[in-house]
Design a protein around this motif. Structure first.
Motif, PDB file in Angstrom:
ATOM      1  N   SER A  14       0.832  -1.208   0.000  1.00 14.47           N
ATOM      2  CA  SER A  14       0.000   0.000   0.000  1.00 14.47           C
ATOM      3  C   SER A  14       0.866   1.259   0.000  1.00 14.47           C
ATOM      4  CB  SER A  14      -0.919   0.007   1.224  1.00 14.47           C
ATOM      5  OG  SER A  14      -0.169  -0.064   2.429  1.00 14.47           O
ATOM      6  N   GLU A  15       2.056   1.188   0.580  1.00 18.45           N
ATOM      7  CA  GLU A  15       2.975   2.318   0.564  1.00 18.45           C
ATOM      8  C   GLU A  15       3.465   2.548  -0.856  1.00 18.45           C
ATOM      9  OE1 GLU A  15       7.018   3.750   2.934  1.00 18.45           O
ATOM     10  OE2 GLU A  15       6.702   1.614   2.535  1.00 18.45           O
ATOM     11  N   ASN A  16       3.585   3.825  -1.253  1.00 21.92           N
ATOM     12  CA  ASN A  16       4.079   4.112  -2.595  1.00 21.92           C
ATOM     13  C   ASN A  16       5.426   3.429  -2.815  1.00 21.92           C
ATOM     14  OD1 ASN A  16       5.906   6.143  -4.396  1.00 21.92           O
ATOM     15  ND2 ASN A  16       3.808   6.044  -5.127  1.00 21.92           N
TER      16      ASN A  16
ATOM     17  N   THR B 298      -1.881   4.773  -0.143  1.00 19.61           N
ATOM     18  CA  THR B 298      -1.329   3.953   0.940  1.00 19.61           C
ATOM     19  C   THR B 298      -2.396   3.557   1.964  1.00 19.61           C
ATOM     20  OG1 THR B 298      -0.726   5.866   2.327  1.00 19.61           O
ATOM     21  CG2 THR B 298       0.892   5.117   0.696  1.00 19.61           C
ATOM     22  N   PHE B 299      -3.574   4.209   1.892  1.00 22.99           N
ATOM     23  CA  PHE B 299      -4.662   3.908   2.833  1.00 22.99           C
ATOM     24  C   PHE B 299      -5.782   3.082   2.195  1.00 22.99           C
ATOM     25  CE2 PHE B 299      -2.716   7.886   4.301  1.00 22.99           C
ATOM     26  CZ  PHE B 299      -2.403   7.537   5.607  1.00 22.99           C
ATOM     27  N   LYS B 300      -5.522   2.528   1.020  1.00 17.51           N
ATOM     28  CA  LYS B 300      -6.535   1.746   0.325  1.00 17.51           C
ATOM     29  C   LYS B 300      -7.013   0.574   1.199  1.00 17.51           C
ATOM     30  CE  LYS B 300      -7.378  -0.972  -3.857  1.00 17.51           C
ATOM     31  NZ  LYS B 300      -6.779  -1.594  -5.054  1.00 17.51           N
ATOM     32  N   ASN B 301      -8.350   0.397   1.235  1.00 16.00           N
ATOM     33  CA  ASN B 301      -8.997  -0.713   1.953  1.00 16.00           C
ATOM     34  C   ASN B 301      -8.808  -0.641   3.466  1.00 16.00           C
ATOM     35  OD1 ASN B 301      -9.970  -1.922  -0.437  1.00 16.00           O
ATOM     36  ND2 ASN B 301      -7.992  -2.939  -0.766  1.00 16.00           N
ATOM     37  N   LYS B 302      -8.464   0.549   3.988  1.00 16.61           N
ATOM     38  CA  LYS B 302      -8.366   0.698   5.436  1.00 16.61           C
ATOM     39  C   LYS B 302      -9.771   0.833   6.035  1.00 16.61           C
ATOM     40  CE  LYS B 302      -3.859   0.689   5.489  1.00 16.61           C
ATOM     41  NZ  LYS B 302      -3.078  -0.424   6.068  1.00 16.61           N
ATOM     42  N   ASP B 303      -9.868   0.717   7.356  1.00 10.15           N
ATOM     43  CA  ASP B 303     -11.160   0.673   8.035  1.00 10.15           C
ATOM     44  C   ASP B 303     -11.668   2.071   8.367  1.00 10.15           C
ATOM     45  OD1 ASP B 303     -13.413  -0.265   9.269  1.00 10.15           O
ATOM     46  OD2 ASP B 303     -12.425  -0.674  11.199  1.00 10.15           O
ATOM     47  N   PHE B 304     -11.990   2.878   7.324  1.00  8.73           N
ATOM     48  CA  PHE B 304     -12.661   4.153   7.545  1.00  8.73           C
ATOM     49  C   PHE B 304     -13.463   4.493   6.302  1.00  8.73           C
ATOM     50  CE2 PHE B 304      -8.123   4.904   6.666  1.00  8.73           C
ATOM     51  CZ  PHE B 304      -8.205   5.455   5.405  1.00  8.73           C
ATOM     52  N   SER B 305     -14.418   5.423   6.458  1.00 11.56           N
ATOM     53  CA  SER B 305     -15.362   5.706   5.376  1.00 11.56           C
ATOM     54  C   SER B 305     -15.007   6.950   4.570  1.00 11.56           C
ATOM     55  CB  SER B 305     -16.772   5.871   5.944  1.00 11.56           C
ATOM     56  OG  SER B 305     -16.806   6.937   6.890  1.00 11.56           O
ATOM     57  N   GLU B 306     -14.277   7.895   5.187  1.00 16.79           N
ATOM     58  CA  GLU B 306     -13.910   9.093   4.433  1.00 16.79           C
ATOM     59  C   GLU B 306     -12.668   9.742   5.027  1.00 16.79           C
ATOM     60  OE1 GLU B 306     -16.258  12.950   6.043  1.00 16.79           O
ATOM     61  OE2 GLU B 306     -17.532  11.498   4.976  1.00 16.79           O
ATOM     62  N   VAL B 307     -12.064  10.615   4.207  1.00 18.72           N
ATOM     63  CA  VAL B 307     -10.909  11.389   4.636  1.00 18.72           C
ATOM     64  C   VAL B 307     -11.207  12.862   4.375  1.00 18.72           C
ATOM     65  CG1 VAL B 307      -9.783  11.094   2.397  1.00 18.72           C
ATOM     66  CG2 VAL B 307      -8.418  11.727   4.385  1.00 18.72           C
TER      67      VAL B 307
ATOM     68  N   LYS C 177     -13.956   5.224  -5.712  1.00 12.24           N
ATOM     69  CA  LYS C 177     -14.401   3.846  -5.949  1.00 12.24           C
ATOM     70  C   LYS C 177     -13.242   2.857  -5.787  1.00 12.24           C
ATOM     71  CE  LYS C 177     -18.021   5.245  -9.202  1.00 12.24           C
ATOM     72  NZ  LYS C 177     -18.448   5.237 -10.632  1.00 12.24           N
ATOM     73  N   THR C 178     -12.059   3.275  -6.238  1.00 11.81           N
ATOM     74  CA  THR C 178     -10.898   2.377  -6.171  1.00 11.81           C
ATOM     75  C   THR C 178     -10.395   2.208  -4.743  1.00 11.81           C
ATOM     76  OG1 THR C 178     -10.221   3.057  -8.399  1.00 11.81           O
ATOM     77  CG2 THR C 178      -8.549   1.997  -7.020  1.00 11.81           C
ATOM     78  N   LEU C 179     -10.344   3.322  -3.986  1.00 10.81           N
ATOM     79  CA  LEU C 179      -9.780   3.291  -2.630  1.00 10.81           C
ATOM     80  C   LEU C 179     -10.799   2.886  -1.571  1.00 10.81           C
ATOM     81  CD1 LEU C 179      -7.627   6.569  -2.738  1.00 10.81           C
ATOM     82  CD2 LEU C 179      -6.945   4.234  -3.306  1.00 10.81           C
ATOM     83  N   HIS C 180     -12.103   2.916  -1.936  1.00 11.56           N
ATOM     84  CA  HIS C 180     -13.194   2.490  -1.030  1.00 11.56           C
ATOM     85  C   HIS C 180     -13.361   3.412   0.165  1.00 11.56           C
ATOM     86  CE1 HIS C 180     -13.406  -1.064  -3.494  1.00 11.56           C
ATOM     87  NE2 HIS C 180     -12.163  -1.396  -3.188  1.00 11.56           N
ATOM     88  N   PHE C 181     -13.168   4.725  -0.048  1.00  6.32           N
ATOM     89  CA  PHE C 181     -13.565   5.721   0.947  1.00  6.32           C
ATOM     90  C   PHE C 181     -13.780   7.058   0.242  1.00  6.32           C
ATOM     91  CE2 PHE C 181      -8.869   5.417   1.295  1.00  6.32           C
ATOM     92  CZ  PHE C 181      -8.506   6.700   0.920  1.00  6.32           C
ATOM     93  N   LEU C 182     -14.605   7.939   0.865  1.00  2.00           N
ATOM     94  CA  LEU C 182     -14.910   9.244   0.294  1.00  2.00           C
ATOM     95  C   LEU C 182     -13.764  10.222   0.578  1.00  2.00           C
ATOM     96  CD1 LEU C 182     -18.682   9.594   1.300  1.00  2.00           C
ATOM     97  CD2 LEU C 182     -17.744   8.874  -0.910  1.00  2.00           C
ATOM     98  N   ILE C 183     -13.575  11.163  -0.347  1.00  3.75           N
ATOM     99  CA  ILE C 183     -12.531  12.176  -0.200  1.00  3.75           C
ATOM    100  C   ILE C 183     -13.208  13.537  -0.134  1.00  3.75           C
ATOM    101  CG2 ILE C 183     -10.472  13.193  -1.235  1.00  3.75           C
ATOM    102  CD1 ILE C 183     -10.091  10.511  -2.741  1.00  3.75           C
TER     103      ILE C 183
ATOM    104  N   ARG D 173      -8.025  14.536   8.877  1.00  7.52           N
ATOM    105  CA  ARG D 173      -8.491  13.403   9.689  1.00  7.52           C
ATOM    106  C   ARG D 173      -9.136  12.350   8.811  1.00  7.52           C
ATOM    107  NH1 ARG D 173     -12.017  17.606  10.434  1.00  7.52           N
ATOM    108  NH2 ARG D 173     -14.180  17.252   9.800  1.00  7.52           N
ATOM    109  N   PHE D 174      -9.223  11.133   9.354  1.00  7.15           N
ATOM    110  CA  PHE D 174      -9.965  10.040   8.756  1.00  7.15           C
ATOM    111  C   PHE D 174     -11.197   9.760   9.618  1.00  7.15           C
ATOM    112  CE2 PHE D 174      -5.652   9.399   7.187  1.00  7.15           C
ATOM    113  CZ  PHE D 174      -5.879   9.119   5.855  1.00  7.15           C
ATOM    114  N   VAL D 175     -12.303   9.482   8.954  1.00  7.67           N
ATOM    115  CA  VAL D 175     -13.581   9.231   9.642  1.00  7.67           C
ATOM    116  C   VAL D 175     -13.965   7.776   9.458  1.00  7.67           C
ATOM    117  CG1 VAL D 175     -16.000   9.875   9.822  1.00  7.67           C
ATOM    118  CG2 VAL D 175     -14.285  11.606   9.211  1.00  7.67           C
ATOM    119  N   ARG D 176     -14.220   7.083  10.554  1.00  6.78           N
ATOM    120  CA  ARG D 176     -14.584   5.656  10.474  1.00  6.78           C
ATOM    121  C   ARG D 176     -16.086   5.495  10.228  1.00  6.78           C
ATOM    122  NH1 ARG D 176     -10.505   2.372  11.737  1.00  6.78           N
ATOM    123  NH2 ARG D 176      -8.717   3.250  12.803  1.00  6.78           N
TER     124      ARG D 176
END
Length: 475
Positions: free
Chosen positions: A249-251, A416-425, A450-456, A472-475
């Motif tokens: 996930s890291e570049n 680097t945060f793809k598929n992590k446990d949160f809904s948006e950044v 759509k690719t990273l599975h969270f809203l930006i 911040r990241f929002v779960r």
């Protein structure tokens, strides 16, 4: 010696680095809107002929214009009317042209009518009129290949043998030549059916750069982070080189700790191992490079110390010129050498270092003032012009990273945060970064979500230069 080709093609900005002993030796960066058109082929229209400049300006489509030097056109070079040549250039003519030099802020694309088609062993020019072979080939091989070409080619044709042609047989050469001839005939046929101006051949320059490095360099492994490109490489080169797909996930550049080296490539000062430094000043007319002894005055240094510093500087200058893709006239102010023997040694060292360069360089020698003069062929914008824009704060006397470069950096960080446990950044950013990152009608933003599975989510802020900060990241 471990040599790796690291390919970062997963995000919008594509990057490639050749690593030797953990140090970058070659670098290629391609941003979407700055994609090189080098070697692309077009059917263009002559808009204007300038006899005083011995040139014509050609419209190649989509607002792009090119500059054609008439004296270098095959029709002007060939004196024998019995040999088939291209017709001379007239106003409103339609013609097939190829780009040999990218445009800059002040200059149009440079065009040629002497089209080049190639494979990994030979370059075919339908109107080249000459035969040549790589100087890296043994003399007996070069003579043999050129003899085959003279026996086989038609009068107007030109053929260039690449380094990989060393084990080429005559039968294979004829087969490859006929394939390229057929390719050009097909190209001419296609041009006859297109409405000018229009592209005929548009190359994937990023893949072409990979092929160029593969043809000219030796390395132990290719590591790629894009699945589609990896499959293409595997299809072409699986039996010729070790290939690895990077899934982290890291570049990939960050994973191999290349970021610090990349950051130095747009800085003026580059430090050497012995505490001395070189200062690089790029200008439109020429580039000036100054070698400094830092805190030790040069008049107090012994001859061997001066030569040690100048040798270190010469090697680093050659590397920096390659990595920064500095072209045009270059002036280098080495630490003063009084002995002519020492100057000749530095010139020889520079020639050896630049022998590794893909672009042609000419080292003219030292002037009466002790300044070394050299030139390097310029075909693409330098790295500085590619990734920076003039600073609005200092009114063009300095540079800051462009909104595009900052947006691409943000994209790499978000990957680097793809598929992590949160809904948006939630991200703070300047308007120019937000607009560039989002893309036309926010298509790029939506596809990335759509690719990273969270809203930006963006919060616009005012800042004196392109900027972002992940809040911040929002779960």
């Amino acid at each position: 010696m471990k040599r790796l080709l690291i390919i970062n093609a997963r995000e919008s900005e594509k990057r490639m680095a050749l690593i030797e002993d953990k140090q970058i030796q070659r670098l290629y960066i391609e941003q979407p809107e700055q994609q090189s058109l080098l070697r692309n082929i077009y059917i263009g229209i002559v808009e204007k002929i300038m006899p005083s400049m011995d040139a014509a300006f050609i419209n190649i489509g989509k607002g792009k214009k090119g500059y054609l030097q008439l004296s270098q056109s095959p029709a002007n070079m060939e004196k024998d009317d019995s040999i088939r040549s291209l017709p001379r250039v007239n106003q409103s003519d339609k013609m097939i042209v190829q780009i040999i030099k990218d445009e800059t802020d002040t200059k149009y694309y440079r065009l040629t009518r002497n089209i080049e088609l190639s494979d990994e062993m030979i370059v075919y020019m339908p109107y080249g009129y000459y035969v040549a072979a790589s100087k890296k080939l043994p003399n007996d091989v070069r003579n043999q290949l050129k003899m085959w070409a003279v026996e086989t080619k038609k009068e107007a044709e030109g053929i260039l043998f690449r380094t990989r042609a060393e084990k080429l047989t005559k039968e294979e050469f004829v087969t490859r030549l006929n394939q390229l001839r057929a390719e050009f005939q097909q190209l001419e046929k296609l041009a006859g059916h297109l409405k000018a101006p229009a592209p005929i051949v548009e190359k994937n320059l990023f893949f072409e750069e990979i092929k160029k490095i593969y043809d000219k360099e030796e390395f132990t492994e290719i590591i790629c982070d894009d699945s589609n490109l990896f499959r293409q490489l595997k299809t072409d080169w699986e039996n010729r080189c070790q290939l690895t797909y990077y899934k982290g996930s890291e570049n990939i550049f960050s994973h191999f700790m290349l970021d610090d080296q990349l950051d130095t490539l747009h800085k003026r000062v580059v430090w050497l191992d012995n505490g001395a430094n070189i200062v690089i000043e790029e200008n439109e007319a020429f580039t000036v490079i100054d070698v400094n002894t830092a805190k030790s005055p040069s008049y107090k240094l012994k001859r061997d110390t001066i030569m040690t510093t100048n040798r270190l500087a010469a090697k680093e200058i050659a590397r920096q010129v390659r990595l920064r893709n500095i072209g045009g006239n270059i002036l280098i102010d080495f630490i003063n050498m009084r002995d002519d023997k020492d100057r000749k040694a530095i010139i020889q060292l520079l020639k050896e270092e630049f022998a590794r360069d893909y672009e042609r360089t000419i080292i003219y020698g030292f002037t009466a003032l002790g300044i070394l003069e050299m030139s390097r062929k310029r075909t693409k914008p330098s790295l500085l012009n590619q990734i920076t824009v003039p600073c609005a704060t200092c009114h063009g006397t300095g540079f800051v990273e462009s909104a595009a470069t900052i947006a691409f950096r943000l994209e790499r960080e978000l990957w680097t945060f793809k598929n992590k446990d949160f809904s948006e950044v939630v991200i703070e950013a300047t308007e120019d970064v937000i607009n560039y990152f989002s893309g036309e009608n926010k298509h790029h933003l939506e596809n990335l979500e759509k690719t990273l599975h969270f809203l930006i989510k963006f919060e616009q802020v005012e800042f004196h230069k392109p900027y972002y900060y992940i809040k911040r990241f929002v779960r």
